[in-house]
Scaffold this motif. Structure first.
Motif, PDB file in Angstrom:
ATOM      1  N   ARG A 193       2.133 -14.052 -15.319  1.00  0.00           N
ATOM      2  CA  ARG A 193       0.930 -13.230 -15.400  1.00  0.00           C
ATOM      3  C   ARG A 193       0.365 -12.980 -14.011  1.00  0.00           C
ATOM      4  NH1 ARG A 193       2.606 -11.540 -19.334  1.00  0.00           N
ATOM      5  NH2 ARG A 193       2.410 -12.480 -21.346  1.00  0.00           N
ATOM      6  N   PRO A 194      -0.089 -11.749 -13.760  1.00  0.00           N
ATOM      7  CA  PRO A 194      -0.697 -11.450 -12.460  1.00  0.00           C
ATOM      8  C   PRO A 194      -2.090 -12.069 -12.344  1.00  0.00           C
ATOM      9  CG  PRO A 194      -0.766  -9.526 -13.882  1.00  0.00           C
ATOM     10  CD  PRO A 194      -0.017 -10.600 -14.631  1.00  0.00           C
ATOM     11  N   ILE A 195      -2.383 -12.575 -11.162  1.00  0.00           N
ATOM     12  CA  ILE A 195      -3.706 -13.117 -10.846  1.00  0.00           C
ATOM     13  C   ILE A 195      -4.172 -12.422  -9.578  1.00  0.00           C
ATOM     14  CG2 ILE A 195      -5.011 -15.166 -10.149  1.00  0.00           C
ATOM     15  CD1 ILE A 195      -3.037 -16.816 -11.793  1.00  0.00           C
ATOM     16  N   GLN A 196      -5.337 -11.776  -9.654  1.00  0.00           N
ATOM     17  CA  GLN A 196      -5.884 -11.071  -8.504  1.00  0.00           C
ATOM     18  C   GLN A 196      -6.349 -12.086  -7.478  1.00  0.00           C
ATOM     19  OE1 GLN A 196      -5.526  -7.757  -8.663  1.00  0.00           O
ATOM     20  NE2 GLN A 196      -6.143  -7.597  -6.534  1.00  0.00           N
ATOM     21  N   ASP A 197      -5.910 -11.918  -6.232  1.00  0.00           N
ATOM     22  CA  ASP A 197      -6.236 -12.821  -5.131  1.00  0.00           C
ATOM     23  C   ASP A 197      -6.706 -11.963  -3.968  1.00  0.00           C
ATOM     24  OD1 ASP A 197      -6.486 -15.055  -3.552  1.00  0.00           O
ATOM     25  OD2 ASP A 197      -4.323 -15.384  -3.311  1.00  0.00           O
ATOM     26  N   ASN A 222       0.796  -1.229   0.000  1.00  0.00           N
ATOM     27  CA  ASN A 222       0.000   0.000   0.000  1.00  0.00           C
ATOM     28  C   ASN A 222       0.827   1.276   0.000  1.00  0.00           C
ATOM     29  OD1 ASN A 222      -2.429  -1.459  -0.001  1.00  0.00           O
ATOM     30  ND2 ASN A 222      -2.308  -1.703   2.212  1.00  0.00           N
ATOM     31  N   GLU A 236      -7.349  -8.657  -2.199  1.00  0.00           N
ATOM     32  CA  GLU A 236      -6.709  -7.352  -2.381  1.00  0.00           C
ATOM     33  C   GLU A 236      -5.252  -7.481  -2.815  1.00  0.00           C
ATOM     34  OE1 GLU A 236      -4.974  -5.820   1.823  1.00  0.00           O
ATOM     35  OE2 GLU A 236      -7.152  -5.731   1.649  1.00  0.00           O
ATOM     36  N   HIS A 237      -4.763  -8.693  -2.909  1.00  0.00           N
ATOM     37  CA  HIS A 237      -3.380  -8.941  -3.319  1.00  0.00           C
ATOM     38  C   HIS A 237      -3.324  -9.506  -4.732  1.00  0.00           C
ATOM     39  CE1 HIS A 237      -1.953  -8.175   0.728  1.00  0.00           C
ATOM     40  NE2 HIS A 237      -2.960  -8.901   1.157  1.00  0.00           N
ATOM     41  N   THR A 238      -2.164  -9.407  -5.330  1.00  0.00           N
ATOM     42  CA  THR A 238      -1.921  -9.981  -6.642  1.00  0.00           C
ATOM     43  C   THR A 238      -0.785 -10.979  -6.515  1.00  0.00           C
ATOM     44  OG1 THR A 238      -2.591  -7.927  -7.697  1.00  0.00           O
ATOM     45  CG2 THR A 238      -1.319  -9.454  -9.036  1.00  0.00           C
ATOM     46  N   ARG A 239      -0.959 -12.129  -7.119  1.00  0.00           N
ATOM     47  CA  ARG A 239       0.134 -13.104  -7.167  1.00  0.00           C
ATOM     48  C   ARG A 239       0.469 -13.366  -8.621  1.00  0.00           C
ATOM     49  NH1 ARG A 239      -1.933 -18.293  -8.118  1.00  0.00           N
ATOM     50  NH2 ARG A 239      -4.182 -18.417  -7.875  1.00  0.00           N
TER      51      ARG A 239
END
Length: 182
Positions: A144-148, A93, A150-153
């Motif tokens: 590739r980003p994967i939304q998890d 953040n 409020e976080h992205t992995r």
């Protein structure tokens, strides 16, 4: 690289007036340790260049290696007292902290590593890169980003390690698990 000078800001401000800075921004309030303050009509984007109103720029705290941090339209930027700005990755953040003298900057959908003078040290050759630690950074191509929540992995891709000159010390051809084990 996103840059603009105080002279450019002043000329643009004089030309466009207050309406020339339609965006709000958030930065650390003067006189506080870490309290964020929101300001109206303090910024504008011209293409990818961030421009701050001269009055806002004069009020900012330049305490991070001579830079100030500001949040505008979902993006953190480091800003120099001259008005030059650099978009940086968001980490926990806040703006990505400098690690071993470098910070990560998103460029054309990739990650570049930049020093405190906003000089690009490592070009944006990787889809993602972690901060430097002990002289190396874990990087990937094709991840590739994967939304998890409020976080992205990250998922997939080929992983490896680079040194501070951008040389691959572990070639980018491993799975993330294999690369992390090196």
């Amino acid at each position: 690289m996103t840059r603009c000078s105080l002279l450019t800001l002043s000329l643009w401000s004089a030309f466009t007036g207050a309406a020339g800075f339609p965006l709000s921004c958030v930065d650390v309030a003067r006189g506080t340790e870490a309290e964020l303050a929101s300001h109206r009509d303090c910024a504008a984007l011209k293409g990818e260049d961030l421009m701050l109103a001269p009055t806002q720029l004069r009020q900012m705290r330049f305490e991070i290696q001579g830079l100030a941090a500001v949040w505008v339209t979902g993006q953190w930027y480091y800003v120099r007292p001259t008005g030059e700005s650099l978009p940086v990755v968001t980490l926990d953040n806040g703006p990505d902290p400098f690690a071993e003298g470098l910070v990560r900057s998103p460029r054309q959908g990739r990650i570049a590593y930049v020093d405190a003078q906003f000089r690009e040290v490592i070009a944006p050759r990787y889809d993602w890169g972690w901060p430097f630690a002990r002289g190396r950074a874990l990087v990937c191509r094709g991840c590739r980003p994967i939304q998890d929540g409020e976080h992205t992995r990250l998922s997939g891709g080929r992983w490896g390690w680079i040194d501070r000159q951008g040389r691959e010390v572990v070639p980018v051809r491993l799975s993330e698990t294999q690369a992390r084990a090196r």
